[in-house]
Design a protein around this motif. Sequence first.
Motif, mmCIF file in Angstrom:
data_model
loop_
_atom_site.group_PDB
_atom_site.id
_atom_site.type_symbol
_atom_site.label_atom_id
_atom_site.label_comp_id
_atom_site.label_asym_id
_atom_site.label_seq_id
_atom_site.Cartn_x
_atom_site.Cartn_y
_atom_site.Cartn_z
ATOM 1 N N GLN A 59 0.842 -1.197 0.000
ATOM 2 C CA GLN A 59 0.000 0.000 0.000
ATOM 3 C C GLN A 59 0.880 1.251 0.000
ATOM 4 O O GLN A 59 1.717 1.438 0.871
ATOM 5 C CB GLN A 59 -0.911 0.024 1.226
ATOM 6 N N GLU A 60 0.671 2.101 -1.016
ATOM 7 C CA GLU A 60 1.436 3.341 -1.142
ATOM 8 C C GLU A 60 1.020 4.319 -0.044
ATOM 9 O O GLU A 60 -0.149 4.640 0.109
ATOM 10 C CB GLU A 60 1.160 3.965 -2.521
ATOM 11 N N LEU A 61 1.992 4.777 0.764
ATOM 12 C CA LEU A 61 1.703 5.728 1.838
ATOM 13 C C LEU A 61 2.159 7.147 1.505
ATOM 14 O O LEU A 61 1.552 8.114 1.930
ATOM 15 C CB LEU A 61 2.381 5.285 3.142
ATOM 16 N N LEU A 62 3.242 7.246 0.751
ATOM 17 C CA LEU A 62 3.826 8.549 0.450
ATOM 18 C C LEU A 62 4.555 8.451 -0.873
ATOM 19 O O LEU A 62 5.358 7.538 -1.075
ATOM 20 C CB LEU A 62 4.808 8.920 1.578
ATOM 21 N N GLN A 63 4.265 9.383 -1.778
ATOM 22 C CA GLN A 63 4.945 9.376 -3.064
ATOM 23 C C GLN A 63 4.845 10.757 -3.677
ATOM 24 O O GLN A 63 3.797 11.397 -3.623
ATOM 25 C CB GLN A 63 4.333 8.355 -4.013
ATOM 26 N N GLY A 64 5.945 11.218 -4.266
ATOM 27 C CA GLY A 64 5.908 12.483 -4.985
ATOM 28 C C GLY A 64 7.260 13.148 -5.088
ATOM 29 O O GLY A 64 8.278 12.631 -4.639
ATOM 30 N N LYS A 65 7.229 14.331 -5.682
ATOM 31 C CA LYS A 65 8.430 15.132 -5.882
ATOM 32 C C LYS A 65 8.670 15.975 -4.637
ATOM 33 O O LYS A 65 7.795 16.714 -4.190
ATOM 34 C CB LYS A 65 8.264 16.028 -7.108
ATOM 35 N N LEU A 66 9.869 15.858 -4.074
ATOM 36 C CA LEU A 66 10.226 16.597 -2.870
ATOM 37 C C LEU A 66 10.259 18.099 -3.135
ATOM 38 O O LEU A 66 10.491 18.538 -4.265
ATOM 39 C CB LEU A 66 11.592 16.137 -2.350
ATOM 40 N N PHE A 67 10.061 18.883 -2.088
ATOM 41 C CA PHE A 67 10.046 20.342 -2.193
ATOM 42 C C PHE A 67 11.356 20.884 -2.758
ATOM 43 O O PHE A 67 11.377 21.820 -3.533
ATOM 44 C CB PHE A 67 9.771 20.966 -0.819
ATOM 45 N N ASP A 68 12.474 20.291 -2.366
ATOM 46 C CA ASP A 68 13.783 20.731 -2.840
ATOM 47 C C ASP A 68 14.683 19.495 -2.942
ATOM 48 O O ASP A 68 14.306 18.405 -2.526
ATOM 49 C CB ASP A 68 14.374 21.762 -1.871
ATOM 50 N N SER A 69 15.891 19.686 -3.444
ATOM 51 C CA SER A 69 16.769 18.544 -3.673
ATOM 52 C C SER A 69 17.448 18.080 -2.393
ATOM 53 O O SER A 69 17.658 18.846 -1.452
ATOM 54 C CB SER A 69 17.814 18.877 -4.737
ATOM 55 N N THR A 70 17.791 16.795 -2.393
ATOM 56 C CA THR A 70 18.476 16.163 -1.266
ATOM 57 C C THR A 70 19.683 15.398 -1.793
ATOM 58 O O THR A 70 19.799 15.146 -2.991
ATOM 59 C CB THR A 70 17.541 15.194 -0.520
ATOM 60 N N VAL A 71 20.572 15.015 -0.880
ATOM 61 C CA VAL A 71 21.743 14.216 -1.237
ATOM 62 C C VAL A 71 21.299 12.752 -1.238
ATOM 63 O O VAL A 71 21.059 12.174 -0.189
ATOM 64 C CB VAL A 71 22.896 14.449 -0.241
ATOM 65 N N THR A 72 21.180 12.181 -2.411
ATOM 66 C CA THR A 72 20.613 10.841 -2.577
ATOM 67 C C THR A 72 21.303 9.788 -1.722
ATOM 68 O O THR A 72 20.652 9.005 -1.039
ATOM 69 C CB THR A 72 20.665 10.420 -4.059
ATOM 70 N N ASP A 73 22.622 9.760 -1.743
ATOM 71 C CA ASP A 73 23.371 8.711 -1.039
ATOM 72 C C ASP A 73 23.303 8.827 0.478
ATOM 73 O O ASP A 73 23.723 7.921 1.180
ATOM 74 C CB ASP A 73 24.844 8.734 -1.461
ATOM 75 N N GLU A 74 22.784 9.935 1.011
ATOM 76 C CA GLU A 74 22.752 10.109 2.455
ATOM 77 C C GLU A 74 21.344 9.978 3.036
ATOM 78 O O GLU A 74 21.155 10.149 4.234
ATOM 79 C CB GLU A 74 23.374 11.452 2.829
ATOM 80 N N GLY A 75 20.355 9.671 2.221
ATOM 81 C CA GLY A 75 19.008 9.441 2.716
ATOM 82 C C GLY A 75 18.889 8.060 3.338
ATOM 83 O O GLY A 75 19.434 7.092 2.803
#
Length: 157
Positions: A59-75
């Motif tokens: 079941q999808e709980l959260l999906q979408g384009k984030l408000f601003d960019s993040t560091v992918t490897d540190e999430g």
Amino acid sequence: MSAPFEERSGVVPCGTPWGRWYQTLEEVFIEVRVPPGTRAKDVRCSLRSRHISLAVGGQELLQGKLFDSTVTDEGTWTLEDRQMIRIVLMKTNRDAGNCWTSLLENEYAADPWVQDQMQRKLTLERFQRENPGFDFSGAEISGNYSKGGPDFSSLEN
């Protein structure tokens, strides 16, 4: 030894139907309530620079384009007590003027009062970093603090 600034000053959470999110100068935290007994193998979480998706038990709980960019490897994401998923995203832009007004581009926006409180907190956090010998835990901001407050970096010592 004193606690890190964000722990002393508390967080300014933005409530959502699935949990809450909040931020510091460097990170965005997302806490998602899940059914008790949820196992890590039931969780599907994808964290990219500008996109997030989270599903539990298909079941999808959260999906979408984030408000601003993040560091992918540190999430990162963790399952806590088999009833809450905590996601930590590292902001690419880490200054006090980068106060996210919503988690996703068009969803989960903080109301104006919460946005104001978030910006005040980030400004105080910035002041603490710039002045590590001072205790800002009981400080309050008044006046113009939008975009991270006044910039005193050009002043001579």
